[in-house]
Design a protein around this motif. Structure first.
Motif: not given
Length: 298
Positions: A98-110
């Motif tokens: 299972d590839f879980m592609m994350l958004d650590t940049r634009l979605h919820g980053r403080d």
């Protein structure tokens, strides 16, 4: 580049490169963005390289960047999502991965705030955002695949020089969020977790240590992380050589901070292996590359 037309032209210019077009012809892509698809060191509501007073609202620029990204790269819009340009998603390869592609940049980053101090160490500090963390937790809990591979932007494993974290743009600048993710993996006995990471223009193989980590046995590691080098972007400048970095960061098992190239991840039911390959030149066409290193996890 600020307007939708600006971003479209930038993608058009990049795709004039014959090798990039050939690459797209030959191989499927699973894409996630990092900061430079929008602006340098981007976060949820801004970027280091964005000035609202002269460049307008960041929300407008971010929306333009997202739209152009989806127009130019092979990625589907998220049907039924509040944001059709949401990139965190799961892709399944049978019962193997299972590839879980994350958004650590634009979605919820403080906003980036360095690597120390009350803001950085606050329990409320987020990199994923509440909804994406909940999504990831549920996907990890419910996955029946042999391997759970997190494909994401910035290095998860700690990196300290002279006892101090050096990069507040990676997970070191968001320690509470890192603890939440890694502790969830450990506390729920989620096994065979691998992270694939970019951003840092260099090569790394890391354990993902928690408070009980033992560098000799690997116990207390929530998983492993393989970090890929850049094709052409400059490497990183650190005051310590690779051997010295490893000496003071016992969870880092391999590092090369200067060479360009690529890595191949080979996954089967018994192990996941990463092989690094490097090239000799970036300013002339060449098909020459050399094998450098392999690391695997059972």
């Amino acid at each position: 580049i600020l307007s939708l037309n600006d971003y479209r032209q930038r993608y058009s210019t990049y795709h004039l490169d014959e090798d990039l077009r050939r690459l797209h012809q030959q191989f499927p892509f699973i894409t996630i963005w990092d900061d430079h698809e929008t602006a340098n060191d981007a976060w949820m509501n801004g970027a280091q390289n964005h000035t609202s007073s002269s460049e307008g609202p960041f929300a407008v620029r971010k929306a333009n960047a997202k739209q152009a990204y989806f127009e130019w790269l092979p990625i589907r819009q998220q049907v039924g999502s509040a944001d059709p340009y949401q990139i965190f998603r799961k892709l399944t390869y049978g019962n193997l991965v299972d590839f879980m592609m994350l958004d650590t940049r634009l979605h919820g980053r403080d906003v980036q705030s360095g690597t120390s101090g009350a803001v950085v160490t606050a329990n409320t500090r987020q990199l994923l955002g509440t909804d994406q963390f909940s999504w990831l937790s549920h996907r990890l809990d419910s996955s029946s695949a042999k391997w759970k591979i997190l494909t994401q932007q910035v290095m998860i494993a700690p990196l300290k020089v002279f006892g101090q974290a050096v990069n507040g743009d990676q997970w070191d600048g968001y320690p509470a969020e890192r603890d939440r993710v890694l502790n969830h993996i450990i506390n729920n006995n989620i096994t065979n977790v691998v992270a694939i990471t970019g951003d840092i223009h260099s090569s790394w193989a890391n354990d993902l240590p928690t408070a009980t980590y033992n560098s000799s046995t690997g116990s207390g590691s929530a998983g492993v992380e393989f970090v890929g080098p850049s094709v052409t972007s400059p490497g990183i400048s650190l005051p310590l050589a690779a051997s010295a970095i490893q000496a003071v960061n016992s969870h880092i098992k391999y590092v090369d901070v200067s060479q360009h190239g690529f890595m191949i991840i080979d996954v089967n039911t018994t192990r996941t292996q990463c092989d690094w390959y490097y090239i000799n030149t970036i300013d002339q066409s060449s098909s020459v590359y050399s094998y450098a290193k392999s690391m695997y996890v059972n």
